[in-house]
Design a protein around this motif. Sequence first.
Motif, PDB file in Angstrom:
ATOM      1  N   ILE A 200      -3.836 -49.163  14.336  1.00  0.00           N
ATOM      2  CA  ILE A 200      -4.135 -47.754  14.092  1.00  0.00           C
ATOM      3  C   ILE A 200      -3.410 -46.930  15.152  1.00  0.00           C
ATOM      4  O   ILE A 200      -3.712 -47.017  16.344  1.00  0.00           O
ATOM      5  CB  ILE A 200      -5.646 -47.484  14.160  1.00  0.00           C
ATOM      6  N   ASN A 201      -2.425 -46.154  14.720  1.00  0.00           N
ATOM      7  CA  ASN A 201      -1.698 -45.296  15.659  1.00  0.00           C
ATOM      8  C   ASN A 201      -2.441 -43.992  15.935  1.00  0.00           C
ATOM      9  O   ASN A 201      -2.242 -43.374  16.988  1.00  0.00           O
ATOM     10  CB  ASN A 201      -0.308 -44.968  15.114  1.00  0.00           C
ATOM     11  N   GLY A 202      -3.261 -43.596  14.997  1.00  0.00           N
ATOM     12  CA  GLY A 202      -3.975 -42.341  15.178  1.00  0.00           C
ATOM     13  C   GLY A 202      -4.748 -41.976  13.930  1.00  0.00           C
ATOM     14  O   GLY A 202      -4.607 -42.588  12.871  1.00  0.00           O
ATOM     15  N   LEU A 203      -5.629 -40.960  14.084  1.00  0.00           N
ATOM     16  CA  LEU A 203      -6.383 -40.413  12.968  1.00  0.00           C
ATOM     17  C   LEU A 203      -6.076 -38.938  12.861  1.00  0.00           C
ATOM     18  O   LEU A 203      -6.000 -38.234  13.882  1.00  0.00           O
ATOM     19  CB  LEU A 203      -7.884 -40.618  13.165  1.00  0.00           C
ATOM     20  N   ASN A 204      -5.893 -38.454  11.641  1.00  0.00           N
ATOM     21  CA  ASN A 204      -5.584 -37.053  11.415  1.00  0.00           C
ATOM     22  C   ASN A 204      -6.505 -36.512  10.330  1.00  0.00           C
ATOM     23  O   ASN A 204      -6.732 -37.173   9.303  1.00  0.00           O
ATOM     24  CB  ASN A 204      -4.117 -36.884  10.985  1.00  0.00           C
ATOM     25  N   TRP A 205      -7.033 -35.305  10.569  1.00  0.00           N
ATOM     26  CA  TRP A 205      -7.948 -34.718   9.599  1.00  0.00           C
ATOM     27  C   TRP A 205      -7.179 -34.270   8.367  1.00  0.00           C
ATOM     28  O   TRP A 205      -6.152 -33.601   8.452  1.00  0.00           O
ATOM     29  CB  TRP A 205      -8.694 -33.536  10.203  1.00  0.00           C
ATOM     30  N   ASP A 206      -7.674 -34.661   7.203  1.00  0.00           N
ATOM     31  CA  ASP A 206      -7.068 -34.291   5.928  1.00  0.00           C
ATOM     32  C   ASP A 206      -7.974 -33.259   5.265  1.00  0.00           C
ATOM     33  O   ASP A 206      -9.112 -33.552   4.902  1.00  0.00           O
ATOM     34  CB  ASP A 206      -6.932 -35.541   5.042  1.00  0.00           C
ATOM     35  N   TYR A 207      -7.450 -32.031   5.094  1.00  0.00           N
ATOM     36  CA  TYR A 207      -8.268 -30.955   4.551  1.00  0.00           C
ATOM     37  C   TYR A 207      -8.603 -31.200   3.084  1.00  0.00           C
ATOM     38  O   TYR A 207      -9.696 -30.866   2.619  1.00  0.00           O
ATOM     39  CB  TYR A 207      -7.543 -29.609   4.691  1.00  0.00           C
ATOM     40  N   GLY A 208      -7.643 -31.758   2.338  1.00  0.00           N
ATOM     41  CA  GLY A 208      -7.879 -31.979   0.916  1.00  0.00           C
ATOM     42  C   GLY A 208      -8.987 -32.979   0.671  1.00  0.00           C
ATOM     43  O   GLY A 208      -9.842 -32.778  -0.197  1.00  0.00           O
ATOM     44  N   TYR A 209      -9.001 -34.061   1.450  1.00  0.00           N
ATOM     45  CA  TYR A 209     -10.005 -35.105   1.263  1.00  0.00           C
ATOM     46  C   TYR A 209     -11.225 -34.913   2.159  1.00  0.00           C
ATOM     47  O   TYR A 209     -12.200 -35.644   2.040  1.00  0.00           O
ATOM     48  CB  TYR A 209      -9.397 -36.482   1.538  1.00  0.00           C
ATOM     49  N   GLU A 210     -11.158 -33.940   3.078  1.00  0.00           N
ATOM     50  CA  GLU A 210     -12.246 -33.649   4.005  1.00  0.00           C
ATOM     51  C   GLU A 210     -12.685 -34.919   4.744  1.00  0.00           C
ATOM     52  O   GLU A 210     -13.858 -35.292   4.757  1.00  0.00           O
ATOM     53  CB  GLU A 210     -13.432 -33.008   3.264  1.00  0.00           C
TER      54      GLU A 210
ATOM     55  N   PRO B 153     -13.164 -27.658   8.507  1.00  0.00           N
ATOM     56  CA  PRO B 153     -14.092 -28.656   9.059  1.00  0.00           C
ATOM     57  C   PRO B 153     -14.968 -28.035  10.149  1.00  0.00           C
ATOM     58  O   PRO B 153     -14.520 -27.190  10.926  1.00  0.00           O
ATOM     59  CB  PRO B 153     -13.154 -29.725   9.630  1.00  0.00           C
ATOM     60  N   PHE B 154     -16.241 -28.489  10.207  1.00  0.00           N
ATOM     61  CA  PHE B 154     -17.153 -27.933  11.197  1.00  0.00           C
ATOM     62  C   PHE B 154     -18.106 -29.017  11.687  1.00  0.00           C
ATOM     63  O   PHE B 154     -18.265 -30.075  11.057  1.00  0.00           O
ATOM     64  CB  PHE B 154     -17.930 -26.742  10.620  1.00  0.00           C
ATOM     65  N   GLU B 155     -18.778 -28.736  12.811  1.00  0.00           N
ATOM     66  CA  GLU B 155     -19.748 -29.650  13.395  1.00  0.00           C
ATOM     67  C   GLU B 155     -21.137 -29.230  12.913  1.00  0.00           C
ATOM     68  O   GLU B 155     -21.678 -28.213  13.336  1.00  0.00           O
ATOM     69  CB  GLU B 155     -19.666 -29.580  14.929  1.00  0.00           C
ATOM     70  N   ASP B 156     -21.719 -30.034  12.019  1.00  0.00           N
ATOM     71  CA  ASP B 156     -23.010 -29.696  11.408  1.00  0.00           C
ATOM     72  C   ASP B 156     -24.127 -30.174  12.342  1.00  0.00           C
ATOM     73  O   ASP B 156     -24.617 -31.295  12.231  1.00  0.00           O
ATOM     74  CB  ASP B 156     -23.121 -30.357  10.038  1.00  0.00           C
ATOM     75  N   ARG B 157     -24.562 -29.295  13.249  1.00  0.00           N
ATOM     76  CA  ARG B 157     -25.513 -29.714  14.276  1.00  0.00           C
ATOM     77  C   ARG B 157     -26.945 -29.806  13.750  1.00  0.00           C
ATOM     78  O   ARG B 157     -27.760 -30.546  14.304  1.00  0.00           O
ATOM     79  CB  ARG B 157     -25.462 -28.744  15.462  1.00  0.00           C
ATOM     80  N   ASN B 158     -27.303 -29.022  12.705  1.00  0.00           N
ATOM     81  CA  ASN B 158     -28.697 -29.022  12.255  1.00  0.00           C
ATOM     82  C   ASN B 158     -28.889 -29.724  10.906  1.00  0.00           C
ATOM     83  O   ASN B 158     -29.937 -29.588  10.285  1.00  0.00           O
ATOM     84  CB  ASN B 158     -29.247 -27.590  12.191  1.00  0.00           C
ATOM     85  N   CYS B 159     -27.871 -30.458  10.476  1.00  0.00           N
ATOM     86  CA  CYS B 159     -28.005 -31.365   9.311  1.00  0.00           C
ATOM     87  C   CYS B 159     -28.313 -30.643   8.006  1.00  0.00           C
ATOM     88  O   CYS B 159     -28.921 -31.232   7.094  1.00  0.00           O
ATOM     89  CB  CYS B 159     -29.087 -32.420   9.551  1.00  0.00           C
ATOM     90  N   ASN B 160     -27.927 -29.378   7.873  1.00  0.00           N
ATOM     91  CA  ASN B 160     -28.229 -28.691   6.619  1.00  0.00           C
ATOM     92  C   ASN B 160     -27.018 -28.628   5.682  1.00  0.00           C
ATOM     93  O   ASN B 160     -27.095 -28.025   4.608  1.00  0.00           O
ATOM     94  CB  ASN B 160     -28.776 -27.282   6.880  1.00  0.00           C
TER      95      ASN B 160
END
Length: 715
Positions: A149-159, A308-315
């Motif tokens: 694994i060389n790296g991970l990249n966020w894919d907006y289409g596949y979220e 993409p966002f950090e869902d801190r309150n699980c809603n």
Amino acid sequence: MNNYNTLLYLLITMALVNWACEEPVEQEGDEAIALQYTLNDPDMGDVGLLSRYFFNFEDGFNIKYNRYDANSLNNPDLFNPEKDTLNFRLYKAYSLENGESNLTGYEIITPEMIADSGYADITPIDSLRKNSVINDKKVTFNSEKITNINGLNWDYGYERYQASTNVQPSVAYDSTFVDILDSLYQDAVVDTADTTADGVMFIDRYEITVRSESMSSRDTIMVHYFEFTQKIFGLDSLVFKENTDCNSNGIWDDAEEIVADASGCPEHTVFIEINDSTSICDRGNETWDGAEVYYDKNADDVFTGDEPFEDRNCNGQWDDAELEVEEASECPAGTVLIEDADGTKFCDRGNSRFDLAEEFVDKDNSGVYNAEAGDELYKMRVDERPANFLVSYDNYPDLDEPRKLLSIIPGELLTTRFGRVYRDLIKEITIIDTVTRAIEDIDSVITLYTNKIITVTDEEFITSNTYNIAKTEWNGIDPSTSAEIREYDYHFFRQGESEGHIYQLIHPSYFKHYGYHENIDDLINGSPLAFTDEENKFWYEIFARGDILLYSVGNSIRDGERVETDTTMMTQFGDYHIEESYAVDTNSVTIADITYPCFRVTRIMTMTLLGNGVEYGEKNISWLADGIGIVKDAVYTRWGEPFWSSGESWEVFSVLELAEFRSGDSQSGGKMLHQTNTLNFDDLQDLTEFENDPFHISRKVGIQRIGQPIHQEDF
């Protein structure tokens, strides 16, 4: 020791099919599946005399057919009735002699001679024996391919995160196995292991065949260890987890309380009716929370749904910062006023959902949340996707300027908003790849010297070797110039003396595998066009043989007849598995407004090259009418279909339909009545009756040709 393992393959094909009257059996896995074989069944359907339904060899014939190729069948306007014809006639004044053998000078050995006269007896050659011969064998170990694994990249289409990888190729390591063996030599007149066919052998006393066989009683196990460093992210990686600390306070909390009314809720919680029967006390964290971190990909300072966002309150939705107010009346519904130690007043917000006891990763398997033991307030995602968008608070305890991990590289660190540090989101591990080889420990190598077997044939093949001569002529296209040319083929038929089968004299042929073709598409694409260029796609055996074209029982053709055969042909170019089926049914066919009651004969052949699995098929459907012979004849071909296709894909090659039937030989010349002149292949080109056309070899499907012809001298 390569000399001990040399095996000189025979230059001829050795058929492994038994044409006796026993029903053949095909092995499939551990079960035996009986092939269809009705020749021994006394009761069938309609019966006709085969000599009336095939061509009349006594009176002769001269038949004209309309010939349709694939193009004219698909587009009838292309058919030219003046040119697109095929003429088929019998030369009853002539016959072909010794057409199947041409084996003068070779010794004949019958099955009785092998059984009674010791022709297969093996004699040791003690003078050549060598004991304790050292044979060094090269043993190659091949490692598995390693994916890094060389790296991970966020894919907006596949979220989700997508991995960037590279494959480390397999590594080879060579070792040596020292084998000590005895080298033994033997001789015999014939090697019966060369063929399983029953019948008469023709052998060449002046050519020696060598076959070596290794004898072994055990294997020696050799092991090699490969050591690699691999970059991975495990299934327990944070990208596969989701937050369970749904009030974002950094500690484990039990389930929210279920109450009857608001009076049952503790301080700093909010009474919420989840449904008609359930009410809860929704719980915040009594700490002011800023807006959930997200990546503003279009830089408009406004959250949009695909960011993409950090869902801190699980809603499951993005939440802005909690409101700072002066009075409780300013707080919206579902929140509660909190004043912190600094005197800041804000509206503390839960997630408006009923939260069960927070799940956690139980590192010490105690069943109780223990932060000091490394327990984590996470759970694995149900969908098992690496879709947890990661955020690192590198300035902890200052939560400002968090880092959004759109890309993750090996060695990356992450700090949670509660100060917990995760190292090596992509980590390097050392793996040991153990490769085991079982090496045959040879006790001895036996080399057998025998006379070369030229061919093996059955008794009828030997006792009846005179064939009727027929010829087809049609207009064709020169593949090199595209000019119209006159095409022809000779056909040789005889009727067997015992059951009356119709035999056709052929030179067995097999398709050439990749390496003999300039264009592999000829094999892969599998259309009749594979046979229309200059290159012949088949190679041929040197010796002709009689193959059964039509089966008979008591000189009759029978409705419902079924014969299936399963054969393996071992040749100098490869081994071919050949499956053939033969079926007879009654069927009428209408040609030019005339309906002919017929026996319809369907012959299907499938030829598979063992090793690469390339498959070629031919299907021939012939309609046989009483007193005429073939009134319609269709040929189809196919190549092995790709694995994603369903069923077999047959392509029509050509179709013949009766245009004019003329009985008798109009060109018997001045020959005396019943006089028959015997010929061999070379005589044909010397006779004007045959238009001085020399004999050539081609692949035939019944009376039609597939492939380009070749002359014997071109072998």
